[in-house]
Design a protein around this motif. Structure first.
Motif, mmCIF file in Angstrom:
data_model
loop_
_atom_site.group_PDB
_atom_site.id
_atom_site.type_symbol
_atom_site.label_atom_id
_atom_site.label_comp_id
_atom_site.label_asym_id
_atom_site.label_seq_id
_atom_site.Cartn_x
_atom_site.Cartn_y
_atom_site.Cartn_z
ATOM 1 N N MET A 156 8.778 -7.124 -35.792
ATOM 2 C CA MET A 156 9.711 -7.382 -34.702
ATOM 3 C C MET A 156 10.563 -8.593 -35.097
ATOM 4 O O MET A 156 10.039 -9.629 -35.465
ATOM 5 C CB MET A 156 8.902 -7.665 -33.443
ATOM 6 C CG MET A 156 9.700 -7.861 -32.202
ATOM 7 S SD MET A 156 10.276 -6.390 -31.349
ATOM 8 C CE MET A 156 8.820 -5.434 -31.084
ATOM 9 N N ARG A 208 21.278 -4.256 -29.817
ATOM 10 C CA ARG A 208 20.704 -3.065 -30.451
ATOM 11 C C ARG A 208 21.800 -2.123 -30.934
ATOM 12 O O ARG A 208 21.722 -1.583 -32.038
ATOM 13 C CB ARG A 208 19.770 -2.354 -29.481
ATOM 14 C CG ARG A 208 18.460 -3.073 -29.319
ATOM 15 C CD ARG A 208 17.523 -2.342 -28.412
ATOM 16 N NE ARG A 208 16.234 -3.014 -28.410
ATOM 17 C CZ ARG A 208 15.298 -2.798 -27.515
ATOM 18 N NH1 ARG A 208 15.492 -1.914 -26.556
ATOM 19 N NH2 ARG A 208 14.157 -3.446 -27.579
ATOM 20 N N PRO A 236 13.027 -4.251 -32.725
ATOM 21 C CA PRO A 236 11.935 -3.736 -33.549
ATOM 22 C C PRO A 236 12.373 -3.459 -34.980
ATOM 23 O O PRO A 236 13.386 -2.810 -35.206
ATOM 24 C CB PRO A 236 11.517 -2.434 -32.861
ATOM 25 C CG PRO A 236 12.462 -2.218 -31.745
ATOM 26 C CD PRO A 236 13.411 -3.361 -31.674
ATOM 27 N N ALA A 265 17.075 6.827 -29.791
ATOM 28 C CA ALA A 265 16.118 5.759 -30.101
ATOM 29 C C ALA A 265 16.116 4.705 -28.998
ATOM 30 O O ALA A 265 15.058 4.217 -28.594
ATOM 31 C CB ALA A 265 16.462 5.132 -31.455
ATOM 32 N N ASP A 266 17.298 4.366 -28.485
ATOM 33 C CA ASP A 266 17.403 3.368 -27.415
ATOM 34 C C ASP A 266 16.688 3.851 -26.157
ATOM 35 O O ASP A 266 15.948 3.095 -25.523
ATOM 36 C CB ASP A 266 18.879 3.083 -27.122
ATOM 37 C CG ASP A 266 19.071 1.905 -26.200
ATOM 38 O OD1 ASP A 266 18.479 0.838 -26.452
ATOM 39 O OD2 ASP A 266 19.824 2.052 -25.206
ATOM 40 N N ARG A 320 12.933 3.590 -26.706
ATOM 41 C CA ARG A 320 12.456 2.195 -26.624
ATOM 42 C C ARG A 320 12.405 1.722 -25.182
ATOM 43 O O ARG A 320 11.457 1.068 -24.757
ATOM 44 C CB ARG A 320 13.354 1.292 -27.455
ATOM 45 C CG ARG A 320 13.054 1.326 -28.949
ATOM 46 C CD ARG A 320 13.799 0.233 -29.692
ATOM 47 N NE ARG A 320 15.237 0.382 -29.618
ATOM 48 C CZ ARG A 320 15.965 1.069 -30.488
ATOM 49 N NH1 ARG A 320 15.403 1.680 -31.497
ATOM 50 N NH2 ARG A 320 17.270 1.138 -30.354
ATOM 51 N N LYS A 321 13.454 2.020 -24.415
ATOM 52 C CA LYS A 321 13.481 1.603 -23.011
ATOM 53 C C LYS A 321 12.351 2.245 -22.224
ATOM 54 O O LYS A 321 11.726 1.602 -21.381
ATOM 55 C CB LYS A 321 14.837 1.928 -22.386
ATOM 56 C CG LYS A 321 15.923 1.000 -22.848
ATOM 57 C CD LYS A 321 17.256 1.337 -22.223
ATOM 58 C CE LYS A 321 18.307 0.371 -22.723
ATOM 59 N NZ LYS A 321 19.624 0.712 -22.234
ATOM 60 N N ALA A 331 9.480 3.188 -23.427
ATOM 61 C CA ALA A 331 8.234 2.525 -23.852
ATOM 62 C C ALA A 331 8.098 1.147 -23.210
ATOM 63 O O ALA A 331 7.001 0.754 -22.810
ATOM 64 C CB ALA A 331 8.204 2.412 -25.381
ATOM 65 N N GLU A 332 9.195 0.401 -23.111
ATOM 66 C CA GLU A 332 9.149 -0.934 -22.497
ATOM 67 C C GLU A 332 8.769 -0.855 -21.034
ATOM 68 O O GLU A 332 8.016 -1.691 -20.550
ATOM 69 C CB GLU A 332 10.505 -1.611 -22.629
ATOM 70 C CG GLU A 332 10.853 -2.059 -24.021
ATOM 71 C CD GLU A 332 12.295 -2.549 -24.137
ATOM 72 O OE1 GLU A 332 13.015 -2.616 -23.121
ATOM 73 O OE2 GLU A 332 12.700 -2.840 -25.283
#
Length: 133
Positions: A1, A45, A85, A122-123, A126-127, A129-130
């Motif tokens: 990270m 990002r 990441p 991908a964005d 990630r969002k 997952a967050e």
């Protein structure tokens, strides 16, 4: 990270502006600090994804001590960290199956955010997952 410093600037009758010492020209703003942080994460990002696509080098993150000595950031009201990441992580090509309407929707949403299809997907992942952590 990797962790990059974001600088907050605020003029009297303006939104909270955000800029990045390691990425000149990458700027955004938000009506409040939380929106500024969200916009900053998205902007950085996206900027890094486009840089990768064009083969531009991704700089190593500056430390807060280094940023505080930079002339353009001496008047910053605050700083916060944006985590990205694996900036140097190798990309992997994948093959997925979607309906045409889903693909059109993805492409429309990606264009609105000035992202490639891959960067958009991908964005979103990630969002998601967050929010679930």
């Amino acid at each position: 990270m990797s962790e990059y410093i974001a600088a907050i600037h605020k003029d009297k009758d303006s939104d909270y502006g955000v800029s990045f010492p390691d990425f000149p020209g990458c700027i955004t703003a938000g009506a409040d600090l939380e929106e500024a942080r969200q916009m900053a994460t998205e902007a950085l990002r996206g900027h890094i994804e486009v840089s990768r696509e064009y083969g531009d080098p991704i700089p190593e993150p500056s430390t807060l001590e280094e940023v505080k000595t930079m002339e353009d950031f001496k008047d910053a009201e605050a700083f916060f960290v944006i985590q990205i990441p694996n900036v140097k992580e190798k990309k992997v090509r994948v093959n997925i199956t979607l309906t045409q309407s889903d693909l059109r929707l993805i492409d429309q949403r990606a264009r609105k955010r000035n992202l490639s299809r891959s960067a958009f997907l991908a964005d979103i992942a990630r969002k998601d997952a967050e929010h679930r952590c």
